[in-house]
Each structure stands twice: as structure tokens, then as C-alpha cells.
Design an enzyme around this catalytic site. Structure first.
Site, short mmCIF file in Angstrom:
data_model
loop_
_atom_site.label_atom_id
_atom_site.label_comp_id
_atom_site.label_asym_id
_atom_site.label_seq_id
_atom_site.Cartn_x
_atom_site.Cartn_y
_atom_site.Cartn_z
N THR A 76 70.49 66.14 -33.41
CA THR A 76 70.85 67.56 -33.41
C THR A 76 72.37 67.74 -33.42
O THR A 76 72.91 68.50 -34.23
CB THR A 76 70.24 68.25 -32.17
N CYS A 328 59.01 70.42 -31.52
CA CYS A 328 59.79 71.53 -30.98
C CYS A 328 59.02 72.84 -31.06
O CYS A 328 59.29 73.77 -30.32
CB CYS A 328 61.10 71.67 -31.75
C1 LIG Z 1 64.02 64.43 -34.47
C2 LIG Z 1 64.78 65.01 -35.60
C3 LIG Z 1 66.07 65.55 -35.42
C4 LIG Z 1 66.70 65.72 -34.06
O1 LIG Z 1 67.09 64.52 -33.45
P1 LIG Z 1 67.36 64.55 -31.87
O2 LIG Z 1 67.99 63.23 -31.60
O3 LIG Z 1 66.03 64.70 -31.23
O4 LIG Z 1 68.27 65.68 -31.60
C5 LIG Z 1 66.73 66.03 -36.52
N1 LIG Z 1 66.18 65.97 -37.74
C6 LIG Z 1 64.96 65.46 -37.97
C7 LIG Z 1 64.42 65.43 -39.35
C8 LIG Z 1 64.22 64.96 -36.90
O5 LIG Z 1 63.00 64.47 -37.13
#
Ligand SMILES: *Cc1c(COP(=O)(O)O)cnc(C)c1O
Length: 395
Positions: A76, A328
Site C-alpha cells: 500500500t 479488504c
Molecule cells: C495485497 C495487495 C496490495 C497491498 O499490499 P499490503 O502489503 O497488504 O499493503 C496491493 N496490491 C495488490 C494487488 C495486492 O494484492
């Protein structure tokens, strides 16, 4: 929280188990090597070389130069900071091109930026989840600060043709960021060949812990830090280094690179066997998303006349973890924005589940799922597994 007994895990796009090798690599840093890498004494600053080793390993997974890798706290943050940097360094450019199927860390950030006066074009997708590249080309404007397009979709596994997207952005002279969180360890990545400007990774989708990510920033590209403070990460991301997790991420990247071909083939075979069997044995089931331009591990399936919520509940009772759309959005009653963007109505979107496999899945896991799923779906449809009549009931 109860101790987890036996679970059968099909939610690897939400997060993955920490590999034993990764845990092993991190333990000394939790236990004994807890100094601050910026310290003047060796107990701290000797850790800088371990961080650099980890950086080299993450870089190798992307065919990048280690200097192009900045560690962040998660995928993120990587996604947010690439877009923020492009806007901050190009104050006259107030337009972003993205897609309607991005992860919330891009789409919700773009929604927020819209509220601050930035304009965003969300490219639509076709029924199979694919992008119209002609529309991408047309959507890029003189005031476009950055194009942010994911490489693989977390809900459907659909792959976008990032090479072609990159070529379009280069010909238009516009920055390109790609969210490659779901791609790492599943598809070979060569940033030199791709020519993207930014690329986001997250360690917990790659058998390393949550709370560590990376942003690839093309060499000599201008970058405005998002987290401002100390001079860590060569001034590109402040905050005392999360040494143990950086080391774990490095080890996971090393394992992923070494085993990529083998795991890709094995996981794809498992996924294909699972998917083919579900589609063949459970009536009125449909795959969401392209069959071929897709990650090796992901299967998103609609069960006409059954609700995903009920399926997931009954799977959970059997110790099987799966999800509807992204983790989410579970708990919210909103249908998946990805399936909606593909043109499916909310009934089909709410009848869809995602099964995402990983390197720890076995044939026995797939057999176990295939044993329970037909019964569960039939029960929710209010029929015996062999009956063609379907009367939806709720659990
Ligand atoms: C899980 C995910 C994220 C976010 O990653 P985090 O480390 O959980 O913040 C972003 N993009 C995609 C496509 C994801 O699957």
C-alpha cells in the site's frame, strides 16, 4: 485467538504463510541483532550490510540494480508513494490514468486525490477483465502526471500486458507505475526489459511477513519521498530500518527466484485441476476472468444461485479458507468492484468466490476442497447435488 488446528488454505492472494526458511533467517535479528543500523558502533551499523544483502536479493527478483530498491512498510505504501511522488514533482500535471479494477491501495488513494482536485481516468475493462490499450493511449493527456496500472489482478488473477502498456507510456513520455504485488514469485520480472518507472512489491504475498514492502524506482528517476524524517534508504524513505523483516523479504525473494519455474508449473497444475473439476462437476458455474492471460494460482468462480457468503461460511466450517474478492472488502456487503467493472451484475458478483493457491498447497488440499464444495453449493441451492433444479436458500 484459538490455536489454528488443520486449515486448508486457498487464500494466498490475501496473504501467505511465512516460509520456514524466511522465519529462520529473521530470528537472529529479533533475538540478538536488535541494534539501530544508523548507530556509530558496530552492534548497530554492522546490520547495514545485512540490509544491503537483502536489497540485492529483492533487486535480483526484478533484475533491478540494488540502488533502485527502496524498502517500505507494505505494498500500500509503495503504491501510494509512487503516485504521490509523480504529483509532487510535476505540480502542473494534475491528471492520473488508472483502471477500474485496481487494488484499494490505488483506487481509494486516487478517489482521495480526486477530492483534492486531481482528475483521474479509470479505464474500464472487458468482460474477461482485459484492458483496451487503444483507450489507454487516448486517455493520456499533456497534463497526465502518471499512469498507474496493476500487472495482475488480485481478485481474478487477470494479467495486463505490462510490456505493451509500458511501450505506450514511453512513447507518450509519461511515467508508469505498476502494482506488481500479485506477480512476484509467479511471473518472471525484468524491469530493465519492461522500462517501467516504478513497481510495487509486498513481502507478505511472497511467503514473508506482513508489514514490509518495496518500491522499485528506476535509476536516476526523480523521487519525492512520501515518509519524511531521517535519511534512511538514501533519503527516499525515512524511519528506522525494519532489519529483521528486510532480511526476511530478501530471503523470500531469493527463494522465489530460485523456485519460480518449478512452482509456477506445479501450482498451475493444481489450480487447473481444481478449476476444471469445479466447472465440470458443479452445474451452473462460471469462471470470472480470462482463462489464459491469468496468474497460475488464481481461480475466481461464480456459483449461479448460491451466495458467496454462504459458501465461505460452510467452507470455513470444513476448515477451508477462501474469499470473495479482496480481503479488504469482505465483511462489507458491497459486490466486488472488479467483477462489477467486468460488467457482471451484483447477483453474479455476490455468487463468486476466489480460490488462490500457493506453494504450500498439495493435491490432498485440492481433493479435500473438491470433496466438500459440490455438497456445499447444492445445499445452498436447496437441492441434492445431482438435481438440476435450483432454489436458492440462505444460511
Ligand atoms: C495485497 C495487495 C496490495 C497491498 O499490499 P499490503 O502489503 O497488504 O499493503 C496491493 N496490491 C495488490 C494487488 C495486492 O494484492
Amino acid at each position: 485467538m484459538d490455536q489454528v488446528k488443520k486449515i486448508t488454505y486457498f487464500d494466498n492472494n490475501a496473504t501467505t504463510r511465512v516460509a520456514p526458511e524466511v522465519l529462520e533467517a529473521m530470528l537472529p535479528y529479533w533475538r540478538d541483532l536488535w541494534g539501530n543500523p544508523s548507530a556509530a558502533y558496530r552492534f548497530g551499523n554492522q546490520l547495514a550490510k545485512d540490509i544491503e544483502k537483502a536489497r540485492e536479493r529483492v533487486a535480483a527478483l526484478l533484475n533491478a540494480d540494488p540502488r533502485e530498491i527502496v524498502f517500505t512498510s507494505c505494498g500500500t505504501e509503495s503504491n501510494n508513494s509512487a503516485i504521490q511522488s509523480a504529483l509532487a514533482l510535476n505540480p502542473a500535471k494534475r491528471h492520473i490514468v488508472s483502471t477500474s479494477v485496481e487494488h484499494s491501495s490505488v483506487i481509494n488513494h486516487c478517489d482521495y486525490l480526486e477530492s483534492t482536485g486531481v482528475s483521474v481516468t479509470y479505464l474500464p475493462v472487458e468482460a474477461d477483465g482485459s484492458l483496451d490499450l487503444h483507450m489507454l493511449e487516448q486517455s493520456i493527456r499533456p497534463d497526465t502526471a502518471i499512469v498507474s496500472i496493476m500487472w495482475a489482478n488480485n481478485e481474478t488473477g487477470v494479467l495486463f500486458p505490462i510490456e505493451e502498456i509500458s511501450a505506450i507510456c514511453q512513447s507518450k513520455g509519461v511515467l508508469l507505475h505498476t502494482d506488481a504485488v500479485q506477480v512476484a514469485g509467479k511471473v518472471p520480472i525484468d524491469v530493465k526489459a519492461l522500462g517501467v518507472d516504478f513497481l510495487a512489491l509486498s513481502a507478505h504475498k511472497l511467503y514473508a511477513p506482513k508489514g514490509i514492502g518495496a518500491l522499485y524506482i528506476k535509476r536516476r528517476a526523480r523521487f519525492q519521498p512520501y515518509i519524511i524524517g531521517g535519511g534512511q534508504e538514501k533519503g527516499r524513505r525515512a524511519g528506522t530500518e525494519n532489519v529483521a523483516q528486510m532480511v526476511g523479504f530478501g530471503r523470500a525473494a531469493e527463494l522465489a527466484l530460485a523456485n519460480l519455474k518449478e512452482e509456477e508449473t506445479r501450482v498451475r497444475q493444481l489450480r487447473d485441476r481444481m478449476e476444471t473439476s469445479i466447472l465440470a462437476t458443479i452445474p451452473s458455474t462460471f469462471r470470472n476472468g480470462a482463462r489464459d492471460a491469468r496468474l497460475c494460482n488464481t481461480s475466481n468462480i461464480a456459483f449461479d444461485g448460491a451466495e458467496a457468503e454462504g459458501i465461505l461460511l460452510l467452507l470455513d466450517r470444513a476448515g477451508i479458507c477462501a474469499s470473495s474478492g479482496s480481503a479488504c472488502s469482505t465483511g462489507s456487503l458491497e459486490p466486488s468492484h472488479v467483477l462489477t467493472a467486468m460488467g457482471f451484475d451484483s447477483t453474479r458478483a455476490k455468487a463468486s468466490i476466489r480460490l488462490s493457491l500457493g506453494i504450500y498447497n498439495t493435491d490432498a488440499d485440492v481433493d479435500y476442497l473438491l470433496h466438500h464444495l459440490p455438497e456445499i453449493v447444492a445445499r445452498l441451492r436447496g437441492v441434492s447435488p445431482d438435481s438440476p433444479v435450483r432454489i436458492p436458500v440462505s444460511v
